[in-house]
Design an enzyme around this catalytic site. Structure first.
Site, PDB file in Angstrom:
ATOM      1  CB  THR A 108      -1.000   0.021   1.183  1.00  0.00           C
ATOM      2  OG1 THR A 108      -1.991   1.024   0.931  1.00  0.00           O
ATOM      3  CG2 THR A 108      -0.327   0.273   2.516  1.00  0.00           C
ATOM      4  CG  HIS A 139      -4.184   2.595   3.336  1.00  0.00           C
ATOM      5  ND1 HIS A 139      -3.144   2.842   2.476  1.00  0.00           N
ATOM      6  CD2 HIS A 139      -4.528   3.799   3.845  1.00  0.00           C
ATOM      7  CE1 HIS A 139      -2.882   4.138   2.465  1.00  0.00           C
ATOM      8  NE2 HIS A 139      -3.722   4.736   3.294  1.00  0.00           N
ATOM      9  CB  CYS A 190      -3.403   6.235   6.319  1.00  0.00           C
ATOM     10  SG  CYS A 190      -4.697   7.217   5.538  1.00  0.00           S
TER      11      CYS A 190
END
Length: 165
Positions: free
Chosen positions: A26, A49, A32
């Protein structure tokens, strides 16, 4: 003949699982948090994620489980158990949770990165999943890629290069 390795991509507020020799990646981890759950007993891993700490802040009532720390980790555990992984063998690695912008004042609402990291750690603790390693905080974005064949998490950080945890 060598086996073809596929990189499974996970988007923002998304999750997936992968079997070795494939890897899972990712990008765009600012505030995040990317969380990898894996078992050293099976060459299978899951990656989420996570954008926000808790699903209770969702106003719509419809919850994308991958978007929130509390729901994403539970869902990832369920998916891995569905593939024969025993929950009590799961380990975790996390990266991200940066404070991407500087704000004046002490408003907790703007501390999304640190709050995401805290929510991930609290959920892991509640599920009794051991956090093996982490690369969190700072103010730079990250891309992560996990190999269930080696259990290594490769982290590329903007302006800091690449390292493995």
């Amino acid at each position: 003949m060598t086996e073809q390795i596929t990189v499974i991509k996970v988007g923002i507020a998304d999750m997936n699982v992968v079997r070795a020799p494939n890897t899972i990646r990712t990008s765009g981890l600012g505030s995040c948090v990317g969380i990898v759950l894996y078992s050293p007993m099976k060459p299978i891993a899951g990656l989420a994620h996570i954008m926000l700490p808790e699903a209770c802040i969702s106003k719509s009532g419809v919850v994308n489980k991958a978007k929130f720390a509390d729901t994403a980790i539970h869902e990832l555990v369920e998916r891995l158990e569905g593939l024969g992984v025993k929950k009590n063998t799961l380990l975790a690695k996390i990266a991200g949770g940066a404070q991407m912008f500087q704000f004046n004042g002490t408003s907790d609402i703007m501390r999304i990165g640190p709050r995401n990291v805290e929510a991930v750690k609290n959920t892991l603790q509640a599920l009794r999943i051991k956090l093996i390693s982490e690369d969190v905080g700072g103010n730079s974005g990250r891309t992560i890629e996990f190999s269930p064949a080696t259990n290594q998490l490769t982290i590329r950080t903007v302006n800091r290069g690449t390292h493995i945890i």
